[in-house]
Write a protein that holds these residues in place. Structure first.
Motif, PDB file in Angstrom:
ATOM      1  N   UNK A 148       0.734  -1.617  -0.411  1.00  0.00           N
ATOM      2  CA  UNK A 148       0.063   0.425   0.083  1.00  0.00           C
ATOM      3  C   UNK A 148       0.679   1.087   0.088  1.00  0.00           C
ATOM      4  N   UNK A 149       1.636   1.070   0.825  1.00  0.00           N
ATOM      5  CA  UNK A 149       2.773   2.397   0.687  1.00  0.00           C
ATOM      6  C   UNK A 149       4.048   2.038   0.201  1.00  0.00           C
ATOM      7  N   UNK A 150       4.213   1.200  -1.431  1.00  0.00           N
ATOM      8  CA  UNK A 150       4.899   1.020  -2.353  1.00  0.00           C
ATOM      9  C   UNK A 150       6.369   1.016  -1.224  1.00  0.00           C
ATOM     10  N   UNK A 151       6.485  -0.277   0.206  1.00  0.00           N
ATOM     11  CA  UNK A 151       7.390   0.563   0.227  1.00  0.00           C
ATOM     12  C   UNK A 151       7.878  -1.064   0.017  1.00  0.00           C
ATOM     13  N   UNK A 152       8.458  -1.043  -1.346  1.00  0.00           N
ATOM     14  CA  UNK A 152       9.794  -2.426  -1.734  1.00  0.00           C
ATOM     15  C   UNK A 152      10.187  -3.069  -1.031  1.00  0.00           C
TER      16      UNK A 152
END
Lengths: 281, 271
Positions: free
Chosen positions: B225-229
């Motif tokens: 959801x927070x694009x925290x790959x």
């Protein structure tokens, strides 16, 4: 040469009225231990009926060692399973000690071509399976099992697992398992069929030795004419399609028999006679 | 076998294994180095493929937090797996021995199997809420079928003559089951357990995707959801580690139970 009797002639020895069966039980050979009367077995197939066994009459005396030989697929093994009560016949009846066989016989020892050892049990525990299922006394069975294994040349292997044993050794364990309880009837379904010739010879001699101690009634199904003649008092020849008895030969050779017996003239005659009977069946 | 030889054999095996692992480790190091170079050279943006060093750093930073989520997921996996073992083996025995169960229930079990369990997820959430239960149930549903099928095969594939042997000893159905069919089925059962334990992991994670506020699957969705790959990779590594450890535990139990079986003899050491 000992006369080859027709099936009827041989049977006449044992055919007595059923009534005195139990009274005379002590007298060896007075009463047939196993009697087959018109036994037939057929299977319904899609289009036709397959007749595995057709009208089999056979009498086997107490302590008699009888071999059944015949071509593949002649129903020898089926016949043995019918005698054991493991396969129901569709015609006729099997009598053991005069009583009809209607459910699996439990006071028998049985050995199959595959040794059927349980891979998860040690050698000793495989032999003791017999005692465990029957609820026999543990300590006594253990002693007897070790004794049997020692007689079969397997002393020191008690705690090994089946996969550590050779084919011959495995089958010895299976035979010990069959002999653990006091059985009166030994049924052997091609027990040595999977073994090499040398091992087989040795197993034959060992079986003869073990059998001669207790003299159980024994029925051996085999492909090998030599094995049959070497071990038996009588060899019954079966023909195929449908499975039926075509010949019966009494083997009159002195016991104990050695492998050298096979080189004698009498043995050769028996061999030729049985061989001929199979070919003309 | 004398202890000394057993010890040497064990040691030789360990050394052999280490040699095997050394090559695997070599590939891992080279792979990481390549990815590191690629990330630092700016061949692709870090939100697509973060540098291995960044992932490692993140793993260390979040270790405490992840440990808690991991425990949640572990409970779900193990709960679903145990349920699957118990139900799978009992159902298999019932199907093999009770003709009515085979006729009446087996077709429905097959139908149940072809329904995508993930599709059942939302329904289970409505029925059971957001707690452990729906995840355990999904893990169970995904895992029990292979156990049931393999156990059935194991129990049915007993040779006719072996059954004859038992009957000629006067064995009851019960003792035939415990002395012959069950031990005979064990290698099949354990084979299916290895499959089932990985499936149960998938089930638990998917269950967390659908609706959860804790667990490694939740972390994965949250990071997504927070694009925290980087966090996603960290969660993935945790999930894989859990699955691997569970697989090895099942393998160890198998080796302990099936020392007599062909698959466990020297040289066949799978895990």
């Amino acid at each position: 040469m000992a006369a080859a009797a027709s099936p009827d002639a041989v049977r006449s020895d044992h055919q007595r009225p059923q009534g005195d069966a139990r009274a005379n039980a002590v007298v060896a050979d007075a009463v047939p231990h196993v009697r087959l009367a018109g036994v037939g077995k057929s299977w319904q197939r899609k289009l036709d009926t397959f007749v595995a066994l057709d009208n089999i009459d056979l009498c086997i005396g107490r302590s008699e060692f009888v071999s059944i030989v015949g071509p593949s697929g002649c129903g020898k093994s089926t016949l043995l399973m019918v005698i054991a009560g493991l396969i129901a016949s569709t015609h006729g009846s099997v009598y053991v000690d005069g009583a009809p066989v209607e459910r699996p016989l439990t006071d028998i020892g049985i050995v199959f071509q595959r040794d059927l050892l349980f891979e998860w049990r040690t050698v000793l525990d495989n032999v003791l399976l017999q005692a465990e299922v029957r609820g026999l006394d543990k300590a006594a069975s253990r002693t007897k099992a070790c004794d049997l294994l020692a007689k079969a040349g397997l002393a020191g292997f008690e705690s090994r697992y089946p996969h550590e044993l050779s084919g011959g050794m495995r089958q010895r364990v299976a035979i010990c398992r069959a002999l653990l309880h006091e059985c009166r009837l030994l049924l052997l379904d091609e027990p040595f069929g999977a073994l090499d010739a040398l091992t087989r010879d040795q197993m034959n001699l060992d079986l003869q030795r073990i059998w001669s101690e207790e003299r159980q009634t024994a029925i051996l199904v085999t492909h090998s004419i030599e094995e049959a003649v070497l071990l038996s008092d009588r060899v019954v020849v079966m023909g195929a399609r449908p499975g039926r008895i075509v010949h019966s030969v009494a083997i009159d050779l002195p016991r104990p028999r050695t492998v050298q017996v096979r080189e004698g003239a009498a043995f050769g005659h028996y061999y030729a006679e049985i061989r001929g009977a199979i070919e003309h069946a | 076998m004398p202890d000394t030889t057993a010890g040497t054999v064990w040691m030789r095996r360990w050394v052999e294994r280490s040699v095997g692992l050394r090559d695997a480790f070599l590939v891992f190091v080279v792979g990481c180095a390549l990815l590191e170079v690629g990330a630092r050279a700016g061949l692709y943006p870090p939100y697509v493929l973060p540098a291995p060093s960044a992932i490692a750093l993140r793993l260390v930073e979040t270790a405490g937090l992840m440990w808690g989520h991991m425990l949640t997921t572990l409970v779900e996996i193990v709960g679903g797996f145990f349920l699957a073992v118990v139900v799978g083996v009992l159902l298999a025995a019932a199907i093999v021995f009770i003709p009515f169960v085979e006729r009446g229930f087996y077709p429905w079990l097959v139908v149940l199997q072809v329904i995508p369990k993930v599709a059942l997820g939302p329904l289970l959430i409505i029925w059971l809420g957001f707690g452990y239960l729906p995840k355990i149930l999904i893990a169970f549903l995904v895992a029990f079928f292979p156990i049931m099928i393999d156990t059935m095969v194991g129990m049915k594939s007993v040779e006719r003559d072996a059954v004859f042997l038992m009957r000629s000893m006067g064995a009851s159905q019960r003792s035939t089951f415990f002395l012959l069919r069950l031990p005979h089925a064990l290698p099949h059962v354990f084979g299916s357990l290895k499959v089932a334990v990985t499936l149960a992991t998938v089930g638990a994670i998917v269950g967390e995707f659908i609706g959860a506020d804790e667990g490694l699957g939740y972390v994965l969705i949250f990071a997504n959801g927070s694009m925290d790959t980087t966090l996603m990779f960290a969660a993935l590594i945790w999930i894989s580690a859990v699955a691997l450890v569970l697989y090895m535990v099942v393998g160890a139990i198998e080796r302990a139970c099936l020392s007599w079986h062909v698959s466990q003899r020297s040289g066949a050491g799978a895990a």
